[in-house]
Design a protein around this motif. Structure first.
Motif, PDB file in Angstrom:
ATOM      1  N   THR A  86      22.218  34.397  41.610  1.00  0.00           N
ATOM      2  CA  THR A  86      22.993  34.442  40.367  1.00  0.00           C
ATOM      3  C   THR A  86      24.179  35.388  40.490  1.00  0.00           C
ATOM      4  OG1 THR A  86      20.969  34.005  39.098  1.00  0.00           O
ATOM      5  CG2 THR A  86      22.864  34.879  37.888  1.00  0.00           C
ATOM      6  N   THR A  87      23.932  36.553  41.082  1.00  0.00           N
ATOM      7  CA  THR A  87      25.007  37.536  41.248  1.00  0.00           C
ATOM      8  C   THR A  87      26.097  37.008  42.171  1.00  0.00           C
ATOM      9  OG1 THR A  87      23.403  39.325  40.947  1.00  0.00           O
ATOM     10  CG2 THR A  87      25.530  39.904  41.893  1.00  0.00           C
ATOM     11  N   ALA A  88      25.687  36.342  43.247  1.00  0.00           N
ATOM     12  CA  ALA A  88      26.669  35.780  44.186  1.00  0.00           C
ATOM     13  C   ALA A  88      27.597  34.805  43.470  1.00  0.00           C
ATOM     14  CB  ALA A  88      25.952  35.091  45.342  1.00  0.00           C
ATOM     15  N   ALA A  89      27.050  33.999  42.573  1.00  0.00           N
ATOM     16  CA  ALA A  89      27.867  33.056  41.816  1.00  0.00           C
ATOM     17  C   ALA A  89      28.869  33.803  40.927  1.00  0.00           C
ATOM     18  CB  ALA A  89      26.972  32.161  40.964  1.00  0.00           C
ATOM     19  N   CYS A  90      28.444  34.911  40.323  1.00  0.00           N
ATOM     20  CA  CYS A  90      29.332  35.692  39.459  1.00  0.00           C
ATOM     21  C   CYS A  90      30.464  36.334  40.265  1.00  0.00           C
ATOM     22  CB  CYS A  90      28.540  36.768  38.726  1.00  0.00           C
ATOM     23  SG  CYS A  90      27.363  36.119  37.510  1.00  0.00           S
ATOM     24  N   VAL A  91      30.152  36.824  41.466  1.00  0.00           N
ATOM     25  CA  VAL A  91      31.190  37.421  42.319  1.00  0.00           C
ATOM     26  C   VAL A  91      32.206  36.355  42.726  1.00  0.00           C
ATOM     27  CG1 VAL A  91      31.650  38.631  44.482  1.00  0.00           C
ATOM     28  CG2 VAL A  91      29.610  39.197  43.166  1.00  0.00           C
ATOM     29  N   TYR A  92      31.730  35.170  43.014  1.00  0.00           N
ATOM     30  CA  TYR A  92      32.639  34.073  43.369  1.00  0.00           C
ATOM     31  C   TYR A  92      33.575  33.738  42.205  1.00  0.00           C
ATOM     32  CZ  TYR A  92      34.235  29.312  44.273  1.00  0.00           C
ATOM     33  OH  TYR A  92      35.012  28.196  44.426  1.00  0.00           O
ATOM     34  N   LEU A  93      33.023  33.669  41.003  1.00  0.00           N
ATOM     35  CA  LEU A  93      33.839  33.350  39.830  1.00  0.00           C
ATOM     36  C   LEU A  93      34.870  34.438  39.544  1.00  0.00           C
ATOM     37  CD1 LEU A  93      31.090  31.874  37.457  1.00  0.00           C
ATOM     38  CD2 LEU A  93      32.862  30.615  38.713  1.00  0.00           C
ATOM     39  N   LEU A  94      34.586  35.666  39.978  1.00  0.00           N
ATOM     40  CA  LEU A  94      35.523  36.775  39.774  1.00  0.00           C
ATOM     41  C   LEU A  94      36.878  36.483  40.417  1.00  0.00           C
ATOM     42  CD1 LEU A  94      35.808  39.781  38.771  1.00  0.00           C
ATOM     43  CD2 LEU A  94      35.142  40.451  41.084  1.00  0.00           C
ATOM     44  N   THR A  95      36.887  35.725  41.499  1.00  0.00           N
ATOM     45  CA  THR A  95      38.136  35.466  42.226  1.00  0.00           C
ATOM     46  C   THR A  95      39.119  34.628  41.417  1.00  0.00           C
ATOM     47  OG1 THR A  95      37.218  33.485  43.302  1.00  0.00           O
ATOM     48  CG2 THR A  95      36.910  35.594  44.419  1.00  0.00           C
ATOM     49  N   PHE A  96      38.670  34.019  40.310  1.00  0.00           N
ATOM     50  CA  PHE A  96      39.557  33.215  39.473  1.00  0.00           C
ATOM     51  C   PHE A  96      40.206  34.027  38.361  1.00  0.00           C
ATOM     52  CE2 PHE A  96      36.524  30.188  41.277  1.00  0.00           C
ATOM     53  CZ  PHE A  96      37.383  29.189  41.747  1.00  0.00           C
ATOM     54  N   ALA A  97      39.840  35.317  38.239  1.00  0.00           N
ATOM     55  CA  ALA A  97      40.381  36.161  37.173  1.00  0.00           C
ATOM     56  C   ALA A  97      41.846  36.489  37.445  1.00  0.00           C
ATOM     57  CB  ALA A  97      39.565  37.441  37.046  1.00  0.00           C
ATOM     58  N   THR A  98      42.668  36.450  36.397  1.00  0.00           N
ATOM     59  CA  THR A  98      44.101  36.749  36.537  1.00  0.00           C
ATOM     60  C   THR A  98      44.580  37.826  35.567  1.00  0.00           C
ATOM     61  OG1 THR A  98      44.601  34.926  35.005  1.00  0.00           O
ATOM     62  CG2 THR A  98      44.649  34.436  37.377  1.00  0.00           C
ATOM     63  N   TYR A 100      43.417  41.515  33.036  1.00  0.00           N
ATOM     64  CA  TYR A 100      42.477  42.638  32.950  1.00  0.00           C
ATOM     65  C   TYR A 100      41.240  42.261  32.161  1.00  0.00           C
ATOM     66  CZ  TYR A 100      40.688  47.319  31.880  1.00  0.00           C
ATOM     67  OH  TYR A 100      39.891  48.421  31.743  1.00  0.00           O
ATOM     68  N   LEU A 101      41.400  41.535  31.060  1.00  0.00           N
ATOM     69  CA  LEU A 101      40.260  41.126  30.243  1.00  0.00           C
ATOM     70  C   LEU A 101      39.324  40.202  31.030  1.00  0.00           C
ATOM     71  CD1 LEU A 101      38.807  41.151  27.540  1.00  0.00           C
ATOM     72  CD2 LEU A 101      40.262  39.246  26.798  1.00  0.00           C
ATOM     73  N   MET A 102      39.890  39.290  31.783  1.00  0.00           N
ATOM     74  CA  MET A 102      39.067  38.393  32.604  1.00  0.00           C
ATOM     75  C   MET A 102      38.304  39.170  33.673  1.00  0.00           C
ATOM     76  SD  MET A 102      41.714  35.181  33.042  1.00  0.00           S
ATOM     77  CE  MET A 102      40.610  34.256  34.117  1.00  0.00           C
ATOM     78  N   LEU A 103      38.953  40.188  34.227  1.00  0.00           N
ATOM     79  CA  LEU A 103      38.280  41.022  35.228  1.00  0.00           C
ATOM     80  C   LEU A 103      37.087  41.756  34.611  1.00  0.00           C
ATOM     81  CD1 LEU A 103      41.360  42.511  37.113  1.00  0.00           C
ATOM     82  CD2 LEU A 103      39.643  40.961  38.077  1.00  0.00           C
ATOM     83  N   LEU A 104      37.261  42.253  33.387  1.00  0.00           N
ATOM     84  CA  LEU A 104      36.163  42.957  32.716  1.00  0.00           C
ATOM     85  C   LEU A 104      34.983  42.016  32.472  1.00  0.00           C
ATOM     86  CD1 LEU A 104      37.981  45.188  30.063  1.00  0.00           C
ATOM     87  CD2 LEU A 104      36.883  45.926  32.191  1.00  0.00           C
ATOM     88  N   GLY A 106      34.298  39.274  34.198  1.00  0.00           N
ATOM     89  CA  GLY A 106      33.707  38.999  35.509  1.00  0.00           C
ATOM     90  C   GLY A 106      32.879  40.163  36.026  1.00  0.00           C
ATOM     91  N   ALA A 107      33.343  41.386  35.733  1.00  0.00           N
ATOM     92  CA  ALA A 107      32.616  42.573  36.188  1.00  0.00           C
ATOM     93  C   ALA A 107      31.231  42.666  35.562  1.00  0.00           C
ATOM     94  CB  ALA A 107      33.418  43.831  35.865  1.00  0.00           C
ATOM     95  N   LEU A 108      31.065  42.138  34.350  1.00  0.00           N
ATOM     96  CA  LEU A 108      29.745  42.129  33.722  1.00  0.00           C
ATOM     97  C   LEU A 108      28.755  41.325  34.555  1.00  0.00           C
ATOM     98  CD1 LEU A 108      30.711  41.610  29.958  1.00  0.00           C
ATOM     99  CD2 LEU A 108      29.730  43.681  30.979  1.00  0.00           C
ATOM    100  N   GLY A 109      29.196  40.176  35.073  1.00  0.00           N
ATOM    101  CA  GLY A 109      28.323  39.367  35.912  1.00  0.00           C
ATOM    102  C   GLY A 109      28.041  40.010  37.253  1.00  0.00           C
ATOM    103  N   VAL A 110      29.072  40.631  37.845  1.00  0.00           N
ATOM    104  CA  VAL A 110      28.887  41.322  39.127  1.00  0.00           C
ATOM    105  C   VAL A 110      27.832  42.414  38.990  1.00  0.00           C
ATOM    106  CG1 VAL A 110      30.028  42.772  40.859  1.00  0.00           C
ATOM    107  CG2 VAL A 110      31.227  40.807  39.894  1.00  0.00           C
ATOM    108  N   GLY A 111      27.774  43.038  37.814  1.00  0.00           N
ATOM    109  CA  GLY A 111      26.840  44.142  37.592  1.00  0.00           C
ATOM    110  C   GLY A 111      25.382  43.785  37.707  1.00  0.00           C
ATOM    111  N   LEU A 112      25.037  42.491  37.654  1.00  0.00           N
ATOM    112  CA  LEU A 112      23.633  42.106  37.801  1.00  0.00           C
ATOM    113  C   LEU A 112      23.046  42.586  39.120  1.00  0.00           C
ATOM    114  CD1 LEU A 112      23.731  38.453  36.403  1.00  0.00           C
ATOM    115  CD2 LEU A 112      22.685  40.447  35.313  1.00  0.00           C
ATOM    116  N   ALA A 113      23.914  42.790  40.116  1.00  0.00           N
ATOM    117  CA  ALA A 113      23.434  43.269  41.414  1.00  0.00           C
ATOM    118  C   ALA A 113      22.711  44.602  41.286  1.00  0.00           C
ATOM    119  CB  ALA A 113      24.609  43.402  42.388  1.00  0.00           C
ATOM    120  N   GLY A 114      23.144  45.437  40.327  1.00  0.00           N
ATOM    121  CA  GLY A 114      22.511  46.739  40.159  1.00  0.00           C
ATOM    122  C   GLY A 114      21.095  46.662  39.650  1.00  0.00           C
TER     123      GLY A 114
END
Length: 453
Positions: A86-98, A100-104, A106-114
């Motif tokens: 699940t986290t890997a999918a969120c990190v992949y989707l992060l690459t489509f952010a353009t 600051y709000l989109m990055l934030l 996306g960062a919520l999904g990346v955080g599942l790794a923790g």
């Protein structure tokens, strides 16, 4: 809690969970490096950069509570594997952010790794007998070295390929590990007992959280883990701003902090097994109080009115002294991280996931709150060292509360004429939840005047 697995099975589970956690932690701290490039591209303030760095930590912290309960209920194999995918999918989707709000977002999904930490703690602890749990959990916790992997390796990927490709590489590696874990990992020895416990309600699973002790452990972890994560994220930016280093050099020095703060966790687990977690916590908080006090001292010019004229000099922490102090701080934090989690299987053997999840959540929230606060303090005070001033206040408060609690328990034991214990701290047997130690002889029925049973 007694493991029935063979040693090869124990080592297999420990190796898989440790490697998986290392990769998850590397993903969790990815914004410590790519965040600097993003700040340059988007013109972010220190507060905005701190929020971007801290957002994954928020998700990783809050998710620990639910992931710990799910691990208690369903086992670490499936929860860990699915979490990585699940986290890997969120990190992949992060690459489509353009933006600051989109990055934030996306960062919520990346955080599942923790959240992988508490899954691995519950899964690993289930394989080992109590006398070896401290060492095993120390080895597993050394997966924090994933932060060093990011601080050391990500700058080179960033310079060579850009932040989008760096994120894509991270996503691919984590997805592969998720599949490998599901294939190679086995169900832990407590699976059968866990199925019997599945009838318990959520409130029954969370019952130990009514005890103040759990929240004291959480404060300990807020510093030893939360501040560790915060510094792992903040140090490259700090080093660039204070000492004028380039991003590669700053990342390398940050790795010199994160590596000992991760690998020496193994030593912390062994020391907790050998000498008691309470003693290790005293070492940790004492040394950390001194180190953060010295690091919090900003460069200051002094002028003394001497007999023959003014005498001027400057006090500041140079780069070599800073590296030495930050290395020392990381070393003692690593001991403390292991010692805190040595407490939990001893006090709460049937609630490792729930209690460990809450302690991990509060500790992880430190990794969210502190980088954001560091940025705010920088913008408000204009003093880079304000981050260490804040950390000094936190560790001093934790040391005072721990000492007070231990002395209170000592007086209770002395008054009852019972043997003192040092695992995980000086505490009376009836304070354990649930009672998981052999019955001790009761004090004599004839007590001195004024002493209660």
């Amino acid at each position: 809690m007694t493991a029935t697995a063979s040693k090869p099975e124990q080592y297999r589970a420990l190796g898989l969970s440790t490697f998986a956690f290392t990769l998850c932690f590397a993903v969790w701290t990815i914004f410590s490096i790519i965040g600097i490039r993003l700040a340059e591209d988007l013109g972010l303030s220190d507060t905005q950069l701190g929020l971007l760095m801290a957002t994954p930590i928020l998700t990783g912290s809050i998710s620990r509570l639910f992931l710990g309960i799910w691990t208690d209920r369903y086992g670490g194999r499936w929860v860990f594997g699915i979490l990585m995918l699940t986290t890997a999918a969120c990190v992949y989707l992060l690459t489509f952010a353009t933006t600051y709000l989109m990055l934030l977002v996306g960062a919520l999904g990346v955080g599942l790794a923790g959240g992988s930490f508490i899954v691995g703690v519950a899964y690993t602890a289930a394989w080992f007998e109590p006398s070896r749990q401290g060492t095993a959990l120390g080895i597993f916790g050394a997966g924090n070295v994933g932060a060093a992997v990011t601080n050391f390796g990500a700058p080179f990927l960033l310079v060579a390929f850009g932040w989008e490709s760096t994120a894509l590489i991270y996503a691919t590696v984590l997805a592969v590990m998720g599949v490998v874990f599901l294939i190679l990992a086995k169900e832990d020895p407590l699976a059968a007992e866990r199925r019997k416990e599945q009838s318990k309600s959520f409130l029954e699973q969370m019952e130990p959280l009514r005890e103040l002790r759990v929240w004291r452990f959480a404060l300990y972890y807020f510093f030893v883990f939360g501040a560790f994560v915060a510094l792992a994220l903040w140090l490259p930016h700090f080093l660039i701003g204070v000492y004028g280093l380039d991003i590669k050099t700053a990342g390398l020095i940050a790795a010199l902090y994160t590596i000992p703060a991760s690998l020496f966790r193994i030593l912390g687990g062994w020391l907790s097994d050998r000498f008691g977690a309470r003693r290790v916590m005293y070492w940790t908080f004492g040394a950390s109080t001194l180190a953060t006090f010295l690091l919090s001292y900003p460069p200051t010019d002094y002028v003394i009115q001497g007999i023959d004229g003014d005498i001027s000099f400057t006090l500041e922490v140079g780069l070599p002294a800073f590296i030495l102090l930050i290395f020392t701080l990381g070393f003692f934090m690593s001991l403390g991280k292991a010692a805190v989690y040595k407490h939990i299987p001893v006090y709460y053997p049937k609630h490792v996931g729930a209690v460990g999840g809450v302690v991990g959540m509060i500790g992880g929230l430190g990794g969210f709150i502190l980088p954001l606060t560091f940025g705010i303090l920088n913008d408000l005070t204009g003093i880079w060292q304000s981050c260490f001033m804040l950390m000094f206040g936190i560790v001093a408060a934790a040391l005072i509360w721990m000492h007070y609690a231990i002395r209170t328990a000592e007086r209770e034991e002395w008054g009852a004429h019972v043997e003192r214990t040092d695992l995980p701290e000086l505490a009376t047997p009836h304070l354990f939840y649930p009672l998981n130690r052999p019955h001790r002889p009761q004090p004599p029925t004839s007590m001195p005047p004024g002493v209660k049973h």
